[in-house]
Design a protein around this motif. Structure first.
Motif, PDB file in Angstrom:
ATOM      1  N   LEU A 110     -32.460 -10.611  27.446  1.00  0.00           N
ATOM      2  CA  LEU A 110     -33.305 -11.742  27.088  1.00  0.00           C
ATOM      3  C   LEU A 110     -33.410 -12.636  28.316  1.00  0.00           C
ATOM      4  O   LEU A 110     -32.464 -13.341  28.660  1.00  0.00           O
ATOM      5  N   PRO A 111     -34.547 -12.595  29.035  1.00  0.00           N
ATOM      6  CA  PRO A 111     -34.667 -13.348  30.287  1.00  0.00           C
ATOM      7  C   PRO A 111     -35.018 -14.815  30.056  1.00  0.00           C
ATOM      8  O   PRO A 111     -35.825 -15.145  29.197  1.00  0.00           O
ATOM      9  N   MET A 112     -34.380 -15.659  30.852  1.00  0.00           N
ATOM     10  CA  MET A 112     -34.706 -17.080  30.860  1.00  0.00           C
ATOM     11  C   MET A 112     -34.844 -17.512  32.315  1.00  0.00           C
ATOM     12  O   MET A 112     -35.116 -16.671  33.173  1.00  0.00           O
ATOM     13  N   ASN A 113     -34.636 -18.782  32.601  1.00  0.00           N
ATOM     14  CA  ASN A 113     -34.829 -19.287  33.963  1.00  0.00           C
ATOM     15  C   ASN A 113     -33.539 -19.863  34.537  1.00  0.00           C
ATOM     16  O   ASN A 113     -33.033 -19.369  35.530  1.00  0.00           O
ATOM     17  N   THR A 114     -33.015 -20.884  33.923  1.00  0.00           N
ATOM     18  CA  THR A 114     -31.826 -21.551  34.443  1.00  0.00           C
ATOM     19  C   THR A 114     -30.576 -21.104  33.705  1.00  0.00           C
ATOM     20  O   THR A 114     -30.634 -20.563  32.597  1.00  0.00           O
ATOM     21  N   GLY A 115     -29.429 -21.388  34.325  1.00  0.00           N
ATOM     22  CA  GLY A 115     -28.166 -21.049  33.692  1.00  0.00           C
ATOM     23  C   GLY A 115     -27.963 -21.771  32.374  1.00  0.00           C
ATOM     24  O   GLY A 115     -27.516 -21.179  31.393  1.00  0.00           O
ATOM     25  N   ALA A 116     -28.280 -23.063  32.346  1.00  0.00           N
ATOM     26  CA  ALA A 116     -28.110 -23.819  31.104  1.00  0.00           C
ATOM     27  C   ALA A 116     -28.967 -23.230  29.989  1.00  0.00           C
ATOM     28  O   ALA A 116     -28.537 -23.167  28.828  1.00  0.00           O
ATOM     29  N   GLU A 117     -30.193 -22.788  30.315  1.00  0.00           N
ATOM     30  CA  GLU A 117     -31.033 -22.139  29.308  1.00  0.00           C
ATOM     31  C   GLU A 117     -30.365 -20.876  28.771  1.00  0.00           C
ATOM     32  O   GLU A 117     -30.445 -20.583  27.573  1.00  0.00           O
ATOM     33  N   ALA A 118     -29.730 -20.125  29.656  1.00  0.00           N
ATOM     34  CA  ALA A 118     -29.072 -18.899  29.223  1.00  0.00           C
ATOM     35  C   ALA A 118     -27.898 -19.204  28.303  1.00  0.00           C
ATOM     36  O   ALA A 118     -27.671 -18.502  27.300  1.00  0.00           O
ATOM     37  N   VAL A 119     -27.149 -20.262  28.611  1.00  0.00           N
ATOM     38  CA  VAL A 119     -26.036 -20.643  27.735  1.00  0.00           C
ATOM     39  C   VAL A 119     -26.562 -21.091  26.374  1.00  0.00           C
ATOM     40  O   VAL A 119     -26.032 -20.697  25.323  1.00  0.00           O
ATOM     41  N   GLU A 120     -27.608 -21.910  26.376  1.00  0.00           N
ATOM     42  CA  GLU A 120     -28.208 -22.335  25.105  1.00  0.00           C
ATOM     43  C   GLU A 120     -28.699 -21.121  24.309  1.00  0.00           C
ATOM     44  O   GLU A 120     -28.573 -21.076  23.074  1.00  0.00           O
ATOM     45  N   THR A 121     -29.250 -20.147  25.010  1.00  0.00           N
ATOM     46  CA  THR A 121     -29.711 -18.927  24.350  1.00  0.00           C
ATOM     47  C   THR A 121     -28.550 -18.195  23.704  1.00  0.00           C
ATOM     48  O   THR A 121     -28.640 -17.740  22.554  1.00  0.00           O
ATOM     49  N   ALA A 122     -27.448 -18.072  24.427  1.00  0.00           N
ATOM     50  CA  ALA A 122     -26.273 -17.386  23.893  1.00  0.00           C
ATOM     51  C   ALA A 122     -25.727 -18.105  22.661  1.00  0.00           C
ATOM     52  O   ALA A 122     -25.283 -17.463  21.696  1.00  0.00           O
ATOM     53  N   ILE A 123     -25.759 -19.433  22.683  1.00  0.00           N
ATOM     54  CA  ILE A 123     -25.294 -20.200  21.528  1.00  0.00           C
ATOM     55  C   ILE A 123     -26.173 -19.904  20.310  1.00  0.00           C
ATOM     56  O   ILE A 123     -25.669 -19.658  19.198  1.00  0.00           O
ATOM     57  N   LYS A 124     -27.487 -19.912  20.509  1.00  0.00           N
ATOM     58  CA  LYS A 124     -28.398 -19.620  19.397  1.00  0.00           C
ATOM     59  C   LYS A 124     -28.199 -18.204  18.866  1.00  0.00           C
ATOM     60  O   LYS A 124     -28.159 -17.980  17.648  1.00  0.00           O
ATOM     61  N   VAL A 125     -28.067 -17.262  19.783  1.00  0.00           N
ATOM     62  CA  VAL A 125     -27.891 -15.860  19.372  1.00  0.00           C
ATOM     63  C   VAL A 125     -26.597 -15.702  18.587  1.00  0.00           C
ATOM     64  O   VAL A 125     -26.557 -15.035  17.538  1.00  0.00           O
ATOM     65  N   ALA A 126     -25.520 -16.309  19.086  1.00  0.00           N
ATOM     66  CA  ALA A 126     -24.229 -16.179  18.401  1.00  0.00           C
ATOM     67  C   ALA A 126     -24.294 -16.772  16.991  1.00  0.00           C
ATOM     68  O   ALA A 126     -23.757 -16.188  16.035  1.00  0.00           O
ATOM     69  N   ARG A 127     -24.938 -17.912  16.855  1.00  0.00           N
ATOM     70  CA  ARG A 127     -25.056 -18.516  15.521  1.00  0.00           C
ATOM     71  C   ARG A 127     -25.902 -17.634  14.599  1.00  0.00           C
ATOM     72  O   ARG A 127     -25.528 -17.402  13.439  1.00  0.00           O
ATOM     73  N   LYS A 128     -27.028 -17.145  15.101  1.00  0.00           N
ATOM     74  CA  LYS A 128     -27.891 -16.295  14.282  1.00  0.00           C
ATOM     75  C   LYS A 128     -27.148 -15.022  13.856  1.00  0.00           C
ATOM     76  O   LYS A 128     -27.236 -14.584  12.699  1.00  0.00           O
ATOM     77  N   TRP A 129     -26.407 -14.436  14.801  1.00  0.00           N
ATOM     78  CA  TRP A 129     -25.599 -13.245  14.490  1.00  0.00           C
ATOM     79  C   TRP A 129     -24.568 -13.583  13.416  1.00  0.00           C
ATOM     80  O   TRP A 129     -24.338 -12.793  12.482  1.00  0.00           O
TER      81      TRP A 129
END
Length: 409
Positions: A110-129
């Motif tokens: 799942l590509p993003m741009n900045t590191g903080a965006e990637a961390v936020e993405t991981a948080i969302k994915v983990a919660r959804k999972w």
């Protein structure tokens, strides 16, 4: 070696520095240098003074300034197409996702741009999972995080930071995070409950001063997360992609997380590129409309990142970081008790605790700048060293000579 302090007769740096600071929000406190050119491990200011880069853009420049292969990839792509948005598929996307997935041994990217965006993405994915796969009640997902962490500065992330500069004044904070001491496996185990969906950890805490956890800690977290049906998310934004002498810092304990969180060096110091990489049973919980980024996975980013992945595939940069890292370690060890109270290093990455009687970290970095070396302080009298992996042995030792001279070692 050229004189790093060779300069023109009419310095421009002070005026340009003041002009930049006058119209910029003061969320940074930069050293008073104005860079105009860079190549490899060296930067040159507007007055012609040369500086050895011992920060490498917080590891975004692992492959140095202007690596020829990465510049060629960017130039070639600039003439073709630079942005399509994710509403369409560009012709560099498949190669990027395949190579990055293969590097991580995972199914999906799942590509993003900045590191903080990637961390936020991981948080969302983990919660959804957690809600869809683990069966956590709606709105009750918890993530275990570590004291001393640095994952970025978005409002969610600073809410579970314990750094007052990052956190204070930005509440109210997002709930759902439980903080435990870094390196304490028993504390992590005690914090995991039935609603825990992930453990988020930096394999090495960079902003904290290159803090390396006890041996076996990451492997213990991996075993714990597997046993408790919890995702292990490793933030390798600073520690990954060759910096520590392995592709990922988690490789030092043969740990494969459920989610890799990547950034910085993935963009080769040319464009911002970040990503979350995981298997289909994790990233597959996202559906169209639930997460996105206009620039994430853009053709220019993909082209540069493919160049980065090709460099990593050779293994040469990981090997170089490991070999030069031994020299870095030995030189710093010789300074302990001679202006340095302690240090921590892995590969070409070190946190150096300077004796407070020598000066603050900021003062040490200012003195290094005057001698032609650019580095960055962190907390108190600690400075971080992270030269590009392309730095020559002679240049590395020259830079360390300057540090020894500054601290009295």
């Amino acid at each position: 070696m050229l004189d790093p302090q060779a300069a023109t007769s009419t310095p421009l740096s002070p005026d340009l520095f003041e002009a930049a600071e006058a119209r910029t929000a003061h969320n940074y406190h930069p050293l008073p240098v104005v860079v105009a050119h860079a190549e490899g491990a060296w930067m040159t200011d507007v007055d012609g003074r040369r500086y050895l880069d011992m920060l490498a853009g917080y590891s975004a420049l692992n492959f140095g300034h202007g690596h020829p292969a990465l510049l060629a990839a960017a130039h070639e792509q600039l003439d073709r197409v630079t942005l399509t948005s994710r509403a369409f598929v560009n012709d560099r996307f498949a190669e990027f996702t395949a190579k990055l997935g293969d590097l991580c041994g995972k199914d999906l990217v799942l590509p993003m741009n900045t590191g903080a965006e990637a961390v936020e993405t991981a948080i969302k994915v983990a919660r959804k999972w957690g809600y869809e796969v683990k069966g956590v009640p709606a709105g009750q997902a918890e993530i275990v995080v570590m004291a001393g962490n640095f994952h970025g500065r978005t409002t969610t992330i600073v809410g579970f930071s314990d750094d007052p500069d990052a956190r204070d004044g930005f509440g109210p904070y997002t709930p759902g995070f439980r903080t435990v001491p870094y390196g304490d496996l028993a504390a992590a185990e005690a914090a995991i409950g039935p609603n825990t969906v992930a453990v988020l950890v930096e394999p090495i805490q960079g902003e904290g001063g290159v803090i390396i956890p006890p041996a076996g800690y990451l492997a213990g977290l991996r075993e714990l997360c597997t046993r408790e049906n919890v995702l292990l998310a490793c933030d390798e934004i600073q520690s990954g992609l060759g910096r520590t002498g392995r592709t990922f810092a988690s490789d030092h304990e043969d740990v494969v997380p459920d989610l890799y969180i990547l950034g910085k060096a993935l963009g080769g110091g040319i464009v911002p590129v970040s990503a979350v990489v995981a298997d289909r049973d994790v990233l597959g919980v996202l559906r169209p409309g639930e997460h996105g980024s206009t620039f994430g996975g853009n053709p220019l980013a993909c082209a540069v990142a493919v160049g980065v992945l090709d460099l990593l595939a050779t293994g040469a940069f990981q090997e170089r970081a490991a070999e030069l890292g031994l020299e870095l370690r030995d030189r710093l060890a010789a300074m302990v008790g001679r202006g340095v109270t302690a240090f921590r290093s892995r590969g070409l990455w070190a946190g150096v605790d300077v004796d407070p009687s020598v000066g603050t970290g900021r003062e040490v970095c200012e003195a290094l700048m005057a001698r032609g070396v650019l580095a960055k302080d962190t907390h108190g009298s600690t400075i971080r060293l992270a030269p590009p992996l392309v730095v020559s042995p002679d240049d590395l030792h020259w830079g360390l000579d300057q540090l020894a001279a500054v601290v009295g070692g």
